[in-house]
Design a protein around this motif. Structure first.
Motif, short mmCIF file in Angstrom:
data_model
loop_
_atom_site.label_atom_id
_atom_site.label_comp_id
_atom_site.label_asym_id
_atom_site.label_seq_id
_atom_site.Cartn_x
_atom_site.Cartn_y
_atom_site.Cartn_z
N ALA A 1 -33.60 26.67 -22.36
CA ALA A 1 -34.94 26.08 -22.33
C ALA A 1 -34.93 24.66 -21.76
CB ALA A 1 -35.53 26.08 -23.74
N GLU A 2 -33.93 24.37 -20.95
CA GLU A 2 -33.80 23.02 -20.39
C GLU A 2 -34.98 22.72 -19.45
OE1 GLU A 2 -32.91 19.90 -17.95
OE2 GLU A 2 -32.43 21.83 -17.05
N GLU A 3 -35.52 21.52 -19.57
CA GLU A 3 -36.79 21.19 -18.92
C GLU A 3 -36.82 21.41 -17.40
OE1 GLU A 3 -37.93 17.12 -19.06
OE2 GLU A 3 -40.05 17.58 -18.87
N ASN A 4 -35.80 20.88 -16.69
CA ASN A 4 -35.80 21.00 -15.22
C ASN A 4 -35.80 22.45 -14.78
OD1 ASN A 4 -35.81 18.29 -14.81
ND2 ASN A 4 -33.58 18.12 -14.70
N LYS A 5 -35.03 23.26 -15.50
CA LYS A 5 -34.95 24.68 -15.15
C LYS A 5 -36.30 25.35 -15.39
CE LYS A 5 -33.50 28.81 -17.06
NZ LYS A 5 -32.96 29.48 -18.21
N ILE A 6 -36.89 25.05 -16.55
CA ILE A 6 -38.19 25.65 -16.89
C ILE A 6 -39.25 25.27 -15.85
CG2 ILE A 6 -40.05 25.67 -18.63
CD1 ILE A 6 -37.55 27.15 -19.55
N PHE B 1 -42.85 34.56 -15.18
CA PHE B 1 -42.13 33.49 -15.87
C PHE B 1 -41.85 33.87 -17.33
CE2 PHE B 1 -42.70 29.86 -18.78
CZ PHE B 1 -41.56 29.14 -18.47
N LEU B 2 -42.88 34.35 -18.00
CA LEU B 2 -42.72 34.72 -19.41
C LEU B 2 -41.76 35.90 -19.58
CD1 LEU B 2 -46.39 34.29 -20.71
CD2 LEU B 2 -44.44 32.82 -21.16
N LYS B 3 -41.85 36.85 -18.63
CA LYS B 3 -40.94 38.01 -18.68
C LYS B 3 -39.49 37.55 -18.54
CE LYS B 3 -43.79 41.60 -16.58
NZ LYS B 3 -44.00 42.28 -15.29
N ILE B 4 -39.27 36.65 -17.58
CA ILE B 4 -37.90 36.13 -17.35
C ILE B 4 -37.38 35.43 -18.60
CG2 ILE B 4 -36.61 34.31 -16.12
CD1 ILE B 4 -38.12 35.10 -13.59
N ARG B 5 -38.21 34.58 -19.14
CA ARG B 5 -37.78 33.82 -20.33
C ARG B 5 -37.46 34.77 -21.49
NH1 ARG B 5 -36.13 30.21 -21.80
NH2 ARG B 5 -37.50 29.04 -23.15
N LEU B 6 -38.31 35.77 -21.67
CA LEU B 6 -38.11 36.71 -22.78
C LEU B 6 -36.82 37.50 -22.58
CD1 LEU B 6 -39.51 37.70 -25.36
CD2 LEU B 6 -40.53 39.53 -24.04
N LEU B 7 -36.65 38.00 -21.37
CA LEU B 7 -35.43 38.77 -21.07
C LEU B 7 -34.17 37.94 -21.26
CD1 LEU B 7 -36.20 41.02 -18.00
CD2 LEU B 7 -34.98 41.71 -20.06
N GLU B 8 -34.24 36.70 -20.76
CA GLU B 8 -33.09 35.79 -20.89
C GLU B 8 -32.75 35.55 -22.35
OE1 GLU B 8 -32.42 32.53 -17.37
OE2 GLU B 8 -33.89 32.09 -18.90
N ASN B 9 -33.78 35.21 -23.12
CA ASN B 9 -33.55 34.89 -24.54
C ASN B 9 -33.01 36.08 -25.32
OD1 ASN B 9 -34.47 32.40 -24.00
ND2 ASN B 9 -36.33 32.50 -25.23
N LEU B 10 -33.61 37.25 -25.05
CA LEU B 10 -33.16 38.43 -25.80
C LEU B 10 -31.76 38.86 -25.39
CD1 LEU B 10 -36.44 40.55 -25.97
CD2 LEU B 10 -35.30 39.37 -27.84
N SER B 11 -31.43 38.68 -24.10
CA SER B 11 -30.09 39.11 -23.69
C SER B 11 -29.02 38.15 -24.17
CB SER B 11 -30.01 39.33 -22.18
OG SER B 11 -30.57 38.26 -21.51
N CYS C 1 -38.23 35.31 -29.16
CA CYS C 1 -39.55 35.55 -28.56
C CYS C 1 -40.41 34.29 -28.58
CB CYS C 1 -40.29 36.67 -29.29
SG CYS C 1 -39.44 38.24 -29.17
N ILE C 2 -40.41 33.61 -29.72
CA ILE C 2 -41.26 32.41 -29.83
C ILE C 2 -40.79 31.31 -28.86
CG2 ILE C 2 -41.92 30.50 -31.39
CD1 ILE C 2 -41.84 32.55 -33.68
N SER C 3 -39.46 31.17 -28.73
CA SER C 3 -38.94 30.06 -27.91
C SER C 3 -39.21 30.25 -26.41
CB SER C 3 -37.46 29.85 -28.16
OG SER C 3 -36.76 31.00 -27.83
N VAL C 4 -39.77 31.40 -26.04
CA VAL C 4 -40.22 31.61 -24.66
C VAL C 4 -41.22 30.52 -24.27
CG1 VAL C 4 -41.74 33.12 -23.32
CG2 VAL C 4 -39.79 34.08 -24.54
N PHE C 5 -41.97 30.06 -25.25
CA PHE C 5 -43.02 29.07 -24.98
C PHE C 5 -42.53 27.63 -25.21
CE2 PHE C 5 -44.89 32.99 -26.55
CZ PHE C 5 -45.72 33.32 -25.48
N TYR C 6 -41.24 27.51 -25.47
CA TYR C 6 -40.71 26.20 -25.82
C TYR C 6 -39.88 25.62 -24.67
CZ TYR C 6 -37.83 22.71 -28.17
OH TYR C 6 -37.19 21.55 -28.50
N THR C 7 -40.06 24.33 -24.40
CA THR C 7 -39.24 23.64 -23.40
C THR C 7 -38.43 22.57 -24.10
OG1 THR C 7 -40.99 23.98 -21.80
CG2 THR C 7 -39.31 22.36 -21.21
#
Lengths: 305, 226
Positions: free
Chosen positions: A64-69, A81-91, A117-123
């Motif tokens: 969830a690093e800011e520059n990457k996000i 974007f949300l799909k990518i974040r969710l997939l990344e976090n779950l994997s 799932c929640i941290s998808v929205f977190y930077t």
């Protein structure tokens, strides 16, 4: 979206190849190591589930690093974007929640999935970070920066030490000490920018001595609460505790020497294998330390006259 | 005095610097100009001893790097180091005891914040403050004015004049000609890794004119902007 994950996979493979390990070997080794450590952890302590959850959730932070996000937000639509974040976090947490389910820790497993799932929205906004004060100001930089990145591990270690004393579990206290010292060792694994070696008005020998002194001093500060508990509450094992402490200093020294042997490059597979081998057979330190010492002195001569 | 004799540097077959002969005297400020990729930064790194090279660099200071303050174009900062700790690190590395960084914080930097949270100009000012606190004899300043606000630019210019007065040697690169003409005694022109000219102060205006004529009109017309 598929391209993004393909690219991530390619970049990881490149890093592993640069490190000198064929990617397939690295993935299999990491998998085996992960399952082995997980089994050992669940065998040895009743707090394994909590430790496991903590480590699993911590692994989400760097995703969830800011520059990457910001970069992802710029190039992808909101849905992608949300799909990518969710997939990344779950994997990234996949193995953690699977192991937890296997060990019947359903609630903790559900908790990891929920946080993923929640941290998808977190930077993770580095700029809003408050400055963590450290007692390592006088001789920067390894311990100032390292401690700030890993302070939660020290909280965990001191908690484990408390539990160890509470339930009179010597092994757990030693595990806590080793985890502290291992964390200190990680401060010395990645090579710093060449400028931060170049600035020293020291010759290579003086530089290595200086760095070693700081490592001993500051790692002692960090493991002092655990050492004191070991000496006070486990008096029958004082000699073993001191022996392990000395050994841990030698490991930190060896890790540091390995870094400066390969400097300014990352530690190569050769030094990596030596370090892993040392864990299984510590007496070989007697041979390895002088070897790495002379190699690092030779290597640093090009930067430190 | 610093003397560079027949300096040569290549990366594989790619020659970066060739046949460089230079000498830098005490109490003088030298500018260096050249297009991107001309070899300026590599030359600085060779002088600093960060890069290996063929040829000879001698100085009256013994081990030159111990008297050299090197401001890089983009200084690297650890992700969790505060400005104060960065200053402390650079002073400790040179065995300099400095206890009052606040008094010497002339750019009013937030020293207790992480250096990585600083803006580009603030990072440059922090790195510059650090090498000034080291009390060096020779300074290499790679693009010191880049990203820095107007007031700080004026302060840096004054610092350069002060360093000259203190008999220090300074070597600066800049893409802003006026900053060099205001401060330098000589300007070295580097092209494709070789020194093509060394211009003294009285001929700066001719050099500026030449550079404008060479770079502007033809190149912009190639874009065919409409």
């Amino acid at each position: 979206m598929k391209e993004y994950f393909k690219l991530q996979f390619k970049m990881t493979n490149r890093r592993l190849t640069e490190f000198g390990v064929p990617p397939i070997v690295a993935y299999l080794t990491l998998l085996v190591l992960f399952f082995y450590l997980s089994t050992e952890l669940f065998k040895r302590t009743e707090y394994a589930g909590l430790i496991y959850t903590f480590v699993g959730i911590s692994s989400l932070i760097h995703l969830a690093e800011e520059n990457k996000i910001n970069f992802l937000k710029l190039i992808y639509s909101k849905i992608d974007f949300l799909k990518i974040r969710l997939l990344e976090n779950l994997s990234i947490t996949f193995l953690f929640w699977v192991i937890l389910i296997y060990n019947k820790a359903y609630l903790l497993s559900f908790f990891i999935i929920l946080i993923s799932c929640i941290s998808v929205f977190y930077t993770f906004n580095k700029k809003n970070n408050f400055t963590i004060k450290t007692p390592f100001y006088k001789y920067p930089f390894e311990f100032c920066t390292g401690f700030r990145k890993t302070f939660f591990i020290f909280i965990l270690c001191y908690f484990l030490t408390y539990i160890a004393v509470d339930v009179t579990n010597y092994n757990l206290a030693i595990f806590s000490l080793l985890l502290i010292q291992f964390t200190c060792l990680t401060f010395y694994i990645s090579p710093e920018n060449i400028f931060y070696v170049w600035i020293y008005s020291l010759n290579p020998k003086g530089f290595i001595r200086y760095k070693f002194r700081i490592a001993i001093l500051y790692s002692t500060v960090l493991c002092l609460p655990t050492i004191l508990c070991l000496l006070f509450f486990f008096q029958n094992e004082i000699l073993i505790s001191l022996g392990i402490l000395v050994l841990s200093y030698l490991f930190i020294f060896t890790g540091m020497l390995a870094k400066y042997t390969a400097f300014p490059n990352e530690i190569s597979i050769r030094e990596g294998v030596v370090l892993v081998f040392l864990i299984w057979f510590p007496p070989i330190l007697v041979l390895i330390i002088p070897y790495l010492y002379f190699q690092s002195i030779k290597n640093l001569k090009t930067i430190l006259k | 005095m610093i003397q560079i004799t027949n300096l040569y540097k290549s990366f594989g077959k790619n020659v970066i610097l060739n046949n460089i002969h230079l000498s830098f005297e005490r109490g003088k400020i030298y500018g260096i100009v050249g297009e991107n990729g001309a070899g300026k930064t590599t030359l600085f790194k060779c002088i600093a001893g960060i890069e290996t090279y063929k040829g000879e660099i001698t100085s009256i200071y013994g081990i030159l790097k111990e008297k050299l303050g090197f401001l890089q174009t983009e200084s690297f900062f650890f992700s969790k180091i505060t400005g104060r700790e960065y200053l402390q690190l650079l002073c400790v590395a040179r065995k300099i005891q400095e206890n009052d960084f606040d008094a010497k914080n002339i750019f009013d930097l937030p020293l207790d914040h992480y250096a990585t949270t600083y803006s580009t100009g603030m990072k440059k000012k922090l790195a510059l403050t650090a090498i000034l606190l080291q009390k060096n004899e020779f300074y290499i300043l790679d693009e010191p004015f880049n990203g820095v606000d107007i007031q700080s630019n004026m302060i840096i210019t004054e610092i350069l004049h002060e360093l000259k007065r203190l008999n220090k040697t300074v070597l600066i690169s800049s893409h802003i000609f006026s900053t060099l003409s205001d401060t330098c005694d000589e300007i070295i022109v580097l092209k494709n890794g070789e020194i093509t000219k060394i211009i003294t102060k009285e001929n700066f205006s001719t050099l500026e004119k030449e550079m404008k004529e060479f770079s502007m009109i033809d190149k912009i017309s190639k874009l065919k902007l409409c």
